[in-house]
Design a protein around this motif. Structure first.
Motif, PDB file in Angstrom:
ATOM      1  N   TYR A 217      -4.503  -6.634  -6.253  1.00 21.94           N
ATOM      2  CA  TYR A 217      -3.859  -7.481  -5.247  1.00 21.94           C
ATOM      3  C   TYR A 217      -4.824  -8.443  -4.562  1.00 21.94           C
ATOM      4  O   TYR A 217      -4.407  -9.280  -3.778  1.00 21.94           O
ATOM      5  CB  TYR A 217      -3.206  -6.606  -4.160  1.00 21.94           C
ATOM      6  CG  TYR A 217      -2.168  -5.653  -4.732  1.00 21.94           C
ATOM      7  CD1 TYR A 217      -0.910  -6.114  -5.115  1.00 21.94           C
ATOM      8  CD2 TYR A 217      -2.446  -4.292  -4.875  1.00 21.94           C
ATOM      9  CE1 TYR A 217       0.045  -5.253  -5.623  1.00 21.94           C
ATOM     10  CE2 TYR A 217      -1.503  -3.421  -5.377  1.00 21.94           C
ATOM     11  CZ  TYR A 217      -0.261  -3.895  -5.761  1.00 21.94           C
ATOM     12  OH  TYR A 217       0.686  -3.045  -6.261  1.00 21.94           O
ATOM     13  N   GLY A 218      -6.108  -8.318  -4.837  1.00 22.60           N
ATOM     14  CA  GLY A 218      -7.056  -9.170  -4.166  1.00 22.60           C
ATOM     15  C   GLY A 218      -7.066 -10.577  -4.732  1.00 22.60           C
ATOM     16  O   GLY A 218      -6.700 -10.836  -5.881  1.00 22.60           O
ATOM     17  N   HIS A 219      -7.484 -11.505  -3.896  1.00 24.76           N
ATOM     18  CA  HIS A 219      -7.596 -12.913  -4.300  1.00 24.76           C
ATOM     19  C   HIS A 219      -9.074 -13.269  -4.297  1.00 24.76           C
ATOM     20  O   HIS A 219      -9.711 -13.334  -3.243  1.00 24.76           O
ATOM     21  CB  HIS A 219      -6.826 -13.815  -3.327  1.00 24.76           C
ATOM     22  CG  HIS A 219      -5.353 -13.512  -3.274  1.00 24.76           C
ATOM     23  ND1 HIS A 219      -4.469 -13.930  -4.244  1.00 24.76           N
ATOM     24  CD2 HIS A 219      -4.618 -12.804  -2.377  1.00 24.76           C
ATOM     25  CE1 HIS A 219      -3.242 -13.522  -3.925  1.00 24.76           C
ATOM     26  NE2 HIS A 219      -3.308 -12.818  -2.794  1.00 24.76           N
ATOM     27  N   SER A 221     -12.097 -15.934  -5.360  1.00 27.64           N
ATOM     28  CA  SER A 221     -12.329 -17.336  -5.673  1.00 27.64           C
ATOM     29  C   SER A 221     -13.470 -17.469  -6.687  1.00 27.64           C
ATOM     30  O   SER A 221     -14.312 -16.600  -6.798  1.00 27.64           O
ATOM     31  CB  SER A 221     -12.669 -18.091  -4.390  1.00 27.64           C
ATOM     32  OG  SER A 221     -13.797 -17.528  -3.741  1.00 27.64           O
TER      33      SER A 221
END
Length: 221
Positions: A217-219, A221
């Protein structure tokens, strides 16, 4: 102040202490009965607390603000989180209040707490024995009998409400004493391997779940 003849009082002094409540958080009750009326004298008990028991300075300060306890702790810093094997013994000066129905009887209560102990082998309990309290008198008239009382090395005022110096005296005759024993629950050394294995397994499982959730679920970059 009234002159007090303590010739018989020091010989007939009785001291009892009792641990109230259950568990790690208790109340220490100290009772003193003198042989004669102690009119004009302040009475206190010098309580020796072993490393397995401590008094919380912040809690004591709060109680004293509400006039629920009167005691003096040493100026040393007390680590309330330290286990028994890393703590030091304490000396507490507990000011005693006279009882309404007995002019020779005094009592005082202070909250005490048990520290965590090392795991033991073959037993689920550690025994902590409380040291014998010393009865102290501070009389402004200064006519205590030299045969019964001697000056005590206590640098504390006669009351927790004042800062004036005071000469305390302790009895030369050892008073009758009733001790107290605190039983502290401890772990078993035989379970050390099992506890370490379960702790390591639980830590690894929780870390894996957190890492999986972060990846899913992490975003990033």
């Amino acid at each position: 102040c009234v002159t007090l003849d303590v010739q018989a009082a020091c010989r007939d002094t009785t001291v009892t202490q009792e641990l109230l409540k259950e568990g790690f958080h208790r109340d220490l009750l100290v009772k003193v009965e003198l042989g004669e009326d102690a009119g004009g004298c302040a009475v206190a008990a010098q309580v020796h607390l072993p490393p397995g028991i401590y008094v919380d300075p912040d809690e004591l300060a709060t109680l004293q603000q509400h006039n629920l306890a009167k005691a003096v702790l040493p100026p040393d810093v007390i680590d309330v989180e330290a286990p028994e094997y890393l703590a030091k013994a304490l000396v507490l000066l507990l000011f005693l209040e006279p009882e309404a129905r007995c002019s020779r009887c005094f009592r005082g209560t202070v909250p005490v707490h048990a520290r965590y102990h090392r795991p033991a082998r073959g037993t689920h309990q550690a025994l902590v024995a409380l040291g014998s309290p010393e009865v102290l008198l501070c009389c402004c008239h200064g006519h205590l009998s030299e045969e019964c009382w001697e000056p005590a090395e206590v640098d504390t005022p006669c009351s927790s409400d004042t800062t004036s110096p005071c000469q305390w005296h302790t009895t030369k005759h050892r008073p009758a004493y009733e001790g107290s024993m605190l039983r502290v629950p401890v772990g078993l050394r035989e379970h050390s391997s099992l506890v370490c294995a379960l702790t390591l397994l639980t830590t690894g499982l929780c870390s894996g779940l957190i890492l999986a959730a972060a990846c899913k679920y992490g975003h990033f970059s």
